[in-house]
Design a protein around this motif. Structure first.
Motif, mmCIF file in Angstrom:
data_model
loop_
_atom_site.group_PDB
_atom_site.id
_atom_site.type_symbol
_atom_site.label_atom_id
_atom_site.label_comp_id
_atom_site.label_asym_id
_atom_site.label_seq_id
_atom_site.Cartn_x
_atom_site.Cartn_y
_atom_site.Cartn_z
ATOM 1 N N ARG A 1 -0.097 17.404 10.703
ATOM 2 C CA ARG A 1 0.517 16.591 9.753
ATOM 3 C C ARG A 1 0.034 14.968 10.028
ATOM 4 N NH1 ARG A 1 6.744 16.784 9.446
ATOM 5 N NH2 ARG A 1 6.687 16.927 11.488
ATOM 6 N N TYR A 2 -0.107 14.323 9.394
ATOM 7 C CA TYR A 2 -0.497 13.149 9.522
ATOM 8 C C TYR A 2 -0.378 12.056 8.433
ATOM 9 C CZ TYR A 2 -4.367 13.803 6.256
ATOM 10 O OH TYR A 2 -5.119 14.228 5.209
ATOM 11 N N VAL A 3 -0.121 10.577 8.649
ATOM 12 C CA VAL A 3 0.286 9.736 7.814
ATOM 13 C C VAL A 3 -1.033 8.869 7.372
ATOM 14 C CG1 VAL A 3 1.568 7.458 7.138
ATOM 15 C CG2 VAL A 3 2.684 9.653 8.322
ATOM 16 N N GLU A 4 -1.260 8.459 5.919
ATOM 17 C CA GLU A 4 -2.532 7.716 5.424
ATOM 18 C C GLU A 4 -1.881 6.879 4.313
ATOM 19 O OE1 GLU A 4 -6.463 9.237 5.857
ATOM 20 O OE2 GLU A 4 -6.159 9.515 3.517
ATOM 21 N N HIS A 5 -2.490 5.604 4.236
ATOM 22 C CA HIS A 5 -2.345 4.614 3.200
ATOM 23 C C HIS A 5 -3.221 5.125 2.150
ATOM 24 C CE1 HIS A 5 -0.898 1.972 6.314
ATOM 25 N NE2 HIS A 5 0.151 1.637 5.215
ATOM 26 N N SER A 6 -2.938 4.952 0.741
ATOM 27 C CA SER A 6 -4.002 5.005 -0.387
ATOM 28 C C SER A 6 -4.334 3.658 -0.655
ATOM 29 C CB SER A 6 -2.909 5.449 -1.697
ATOM 30 O OG SER A 6 -3.617 5.656 -2.502
ATOM 31 N N MET A 7 -5.511 3.600 -0.388
ATOM 32 C CA MET A 7 -6.379 2.173 -0.721
ATOM 33 C C MET A 7 -6.699 1.913 -2.366
ATOM 34 S SD MET A 7 -6.309 0.939 2.213
ATOM 35 C CE MET A 7 -7.649 -0.394 2.287
ATOM 36 N N LEU B 1 0.952 -1.189 0.103
ATOM 37 C CA LEU B 1 -0.143 -0.065 0.031
ATOM 38 C C LEU B 1 1.032 1.158 0.077
ATOM 39 C CD1 LEU B 1 -2.739 -0.801 2.558
ATOM 40 C CD2 LEU B 1 -3.085 -0.784 0.173
ATOM 41 N N PRO B 2 0.738 2.184 -0.943
ATOM 42 C CA PRO B 2 1.263 3.564 -0.983
ATOM 43 C C PRO B 2 1.053 4.140 0.466
ATOM 44 C CG PRO B 2 0.380 3.226 -2.826
ATOM 45 C CD PRO B 2 -0.358 2.185 -2.190
ATOM 46 N N LEU B 3 2.096 4.677 1.085
ATOM 47 C CA LEU B 3 2.029 5.478 2.268
ATOM 48 C C LEU B 3 2.474 6.842 2.183
ATOM 49 C CD1 LEU B 3 1.261 5.008 5.422
ATOM 50 C CD2 LEU B 3 3.762 4.209 5.675
ATOM 51 N N HIS B 4 1.688 7.553 2.391
ATOM 52 C CA HIS B 4 2.096 9.237 2.078
ATOM 53 C C HIS B 4 1.750 10.087 3.454
ATOM 54 C CE1 HIS B 4 2.162 8.180 -1.876
ATOM 55 N NE2 HIS B 4 0.729 7.692 -2.080
ATOM 56 N N VAL B 5 2.593 11.112 3.461
ATOM 57 C CA VAL B 5 2.582 12.218 4.381
ATOM 58 C C VAL B 5 1.532 13.203 3.953
ATOM 59 C CG1 VAL B 5 3.532 13.567 6.239
ATOM 60 C CG2 VAL B 5 4.756 11.543 5.398
ATOM 61 N N TYR B 6 0.574 13.833 4.669
ATOM 62 C CA TYR B 6 -0.248 14.860 4.405
ATOM 63 C C TYR B 6 -0.364 15.812 5.363
ATOM 64 C CZ TYR B 6 -2.207 11.217 1.267
ATOM 65 O OH TYR B 6 -2.549 10.590 0.191
ATOM 66 N N ARG B 7 -0.312 17.250 4.807
ATOM 67 C CA ARG B 7 -0.701 18.240 5.704
ATOM 68 C C ARG B 7 -1.831 18.982 5.572
ATOM 69 N NH1 ARG B 7 3.469 21.353 8.105
ATOM 70 N NH2 ARG B 7 5.026 20.297 6.680
ATOM 71 N N HIS C 1 -12.986 -5.020 5.922
ATOM 72 C CA HIS C 1 -12.852 -5.481 7.148
ATOM 73 C C HIS C 1 -11.641 -6.424 7.683
ATOM 74 C CE1 HIS C 1 -17.071 -5.128 7.399
ATOM 75 N NE2 HIS C 1 -17.465 -5.963 6.147
ATOM 76 N N LEU C 2 -10.578 -6.395 6.826
ATOM 77 C CA LEU C 2 -9.405 -6.801 7.187
ATOM 78 C C LEU C 2 -8.073 -5.873 6.900
ATOM 79 C CD1 LEU C 2 -7.686 -9.203 8.497
ATOM 80 C CD2 LEU C 2 -7.409 -10.059 6.266
ATOM 81 N N ILE C 3 -7.946 -5.530 5.477
ATOM 82 C CA ILE C 3 -6.843 -4.708 5.120
ATOM 83 C C ILE C 3 -6.943 -3.416 5.722
ATOM 84 C CG2 ILE C 3 -5.401 -3.762 3.173
ATOM 85 C CD1 ILE C 3 -5.105 -6.651 3.443
ATOM 86 N N ALA C 4 -8.228 -2.745 5.499
ATOM 87 C CA ALA C 4 -8.457 -1.502 6.309
ATOM 88 C C ALA C 4 -8.207 -1.338 7.804
ATOM 89 C CB ALA C 4 -9.816 -1.166 5.947
ATOM 90 N N GLN C 5 -8.459 -2.367 8.220
ATOM 91 C CA GLN C 5 -8.225 -2.105 9.869
ATOM 92 C C GLN C 5 -6.778 -2.514 10.175
ATOM 93 O OE1 GLN C 5 -10.568 -5.430 11.772
ATOM 94 N NE2 GLN C 5 -12.428 -4.806 10.537
ATOM 95 N N TRP C 6 -6.103 -3.146 9.637
ATOM 96 C CA TRP C 6 -4.590 -3.237 9.922
ATOM 97 C C TRP C 6 -3.969 -1.838 9.370
ATOM 98 C CZ3 TRP C 6 -3.065 -6.094 13.424
ATOM 99 C CH2 TRP C 6 -3.580 -7.495 13.885
ATOM 100 N N ALA C 7 -4.405 -1.348 8.264
ATOM 101 C CA ALA C 7 -3.698 -0.218 7.813
ATOM 102 C C ALA C 7 -3.923 0.934 8.718
ATOM 103 C CB ALA C 7 -4.378 0.211 6.428
ATOM 104 N N LYS C 8 -5.253 0.886 9.407
ATOM 105 C CA LYS C 8 -5.620 1.971 10.399
ATOM 106 C C LYS C 8 -4.604 1.924 11.506
ATOM 107 C CE LYS C 8 -8.016 5.204 12.461
ATOM 108 N NZ LYS C 8 -8.003 6.646 12.098
ATOM 109 N N ALA C 9 -4.460 0.740 12.114
ATOM 110 C CA ALA C 9 -3.598 0.262 13.014
ATOM 111 C C ALA C 9 -2.301 0.864 12.762
ATOM 112 C CB ALA C 9 -3.539 -1.146 13.565
#
Length: 411
Positions: A333-339, A67-73, A308-316
């Motif tokens: 600032r925060y980090v978030e995956h791109s689904m 999953l791409p992992l990006h920093v957002y502002r 119910h699986l990938i999104a939950q672990w990505a959130k953790a």
């Protein structure tokens, strides 16, 4: 006070979280003469020899690492992608030795085997300069003055703010964690036993265990010679591809136990795939079990996987990174995956989705092009909406006429 193990004189083992210690070592039934101890021990390494376990671990760890992992502002207009060293650390190279995919796959592999994934955040002052993976089996977690402390190899101590910690399932003490291998040890043990039985059965030419009945020779040595003669006769028959071999007069071979077909081995092995899928809450289709798969339910299982699986672990993982990298305040600032990568679908579905998003002013053409790794185009940053959309209750002809009266030239 003596426990039930003390009454029966059973051995107490050390921590089952150590990958070198069998997690199926309890042998309660052995006290009553049931030799369940003959079943294979379950360790992390032996569990990964079960194809369903290996498929679950590699599929989940690779999917999450991909999953791409990006920093957002955050700003007054919403949020925007932020560049800089932290973006490179999270999405490209967390340090001089690891790629982002490699580190995250290692971390998730530890989560789905030993039950915990850890990494150390390297800082120069207040700036993050690197993230390094840690072997969780070498870490001791304890509380000191009400704060969580991590000790590596009984030498180096780290504060919780410097450790990225993803447990599979925390125990009641909030310090140790459950391992999915330990929690599913019995199901994995049965899968290992069936693997061993099946391989031994077919390695023996498909001959089930046999007993020799009839006048038996007296004495241990004579019995050994008789058994050796019968074994050599069976081996000679298998080597000659002939189902006939001589028997001593008055003797008979009888089958002991069941062959795999009568023991419903195929059905049992399919059920074990479903049991292991339950351990990880993963749809069986992703463990290559299509025995009950149809076009409709496979598509629904795909949605189940993401929601119910990938999104939950990505959130953790996102929450842990946000807390450890930016602190509780985060400073906008925060980090978030791109689904988007997991939900791309086939080409026709993607194009239809892009078209609807552009026509309803949800995305600009350039934003849709970026999702397909295409370069931006001039005037592609404008939002568009279908011109036929009018307010409810208005005269459609009047609305169309007013839209056409753009200027005096009729353009």
């Amino acid at each position: 006070m003596m426990g039930w193990r003390d009454w029966f004189g059973l051995e107490t083992r050390g921590s089952v979280e150590n990958p070198a210690i069998p997690v199926s070592s309890e042998n309660f039934l052995a006290f009553f003469g049931v030799q369940s101890g003959n079943l294979p021990n379950v360790t992390i390494d032996s569990a990964l020899a079960v194809p369903a376990v290996s498929a679950a671990v590699t599929f989940l760890s690779s999917s999450l690492a991909n999953l791409p992992l990006h920093v957002y502002r955050a700003n007054n207009e919403g949020s925007e992608r932020a560049g800089g060293p932290l973006q490179r650390i999270l999405n490209e190279a967390p340090n001089s030795e690891w790629t982002s995919f490699g580190l995250r796959k290692y971390l998730w592999t530890q989560v789905f085997t030993g039950g915990r994934g850890m990494a150390w955040v390297e800082r120069a002052g207040n700036q993050v300069v690197g993230i390094w993976p840690i072997n969780p089996s070498n870490v001791t977690v304890k509380l000191e003055n009400g704060k969580r402390i991590y000790t590596l190899d009984d030498k180096k101590t780290y504060a919780a703010a410097d450790i990225i910690d993803i447990p599979f399932l925390l125990k009641r003490d909030q310090l140790s964690s459950y391992s999915p291998i330990v929690m599913g040890a019995k199901a994995i043990q049965l899968a290992l036993a069936m693997n061993d039985y099946g391989s031994n059965f077919f390695a023996g030419g498909g001959v089930p265990p046999l007993s020799l009945s009839g006048p038996l020779p007296q004495g241990a040595e004579a019995m050994k010679r008789a058994m050796g003669d019968i074994n050599r006769a069976i081996e000679a028959a298998k080597a000659s591809d002939k189902p006939i071999f001589p028997m001593p007069p008055g003797h008979e071979l009888k089958q002991v136990g069941f062959d795999p077909a009568k023991g419903q081995m195929v059905e049992a092995r399919l059920f074990q795939i479903q049991e292991i899928a339950r351990i990880y809450n993963i749809p069986p289709v992703f463990l290559q079990d299509l025995s009950r798969g149809t076009f409709a339910n496979v598509e629904q299982q795909d949605l189940h996987l993401i929601k119910h699986l990938i999104a939950q672990w990505a959130k953790a993982f996102e929450d842990e990174l946000n807390l450890k990298l930016f602190g509780a305040a985060r400073n906008k600032r925060y980090v978030e995956h791109s689904m988007d990568g997991l939900m791309r679908g086939d080409f026709a579905s993607r194009m239809n989705g892009h078209a609807q998003a552009i026509q309803n002013a949800l995305r600009t053409p350039n934003e849709a092009r970026a999702l397909e790794n295409l370069p931006p185009k001039e005037n592609g940053d404008n939002l568009y909406v279908q011109g036929a959309t009018v307010p409810l209750g208005s005269n459609v002809d009047d609305a169309a006429g007013s839209e056409g009266d753009v200027d005096d030239t009729g353009n």
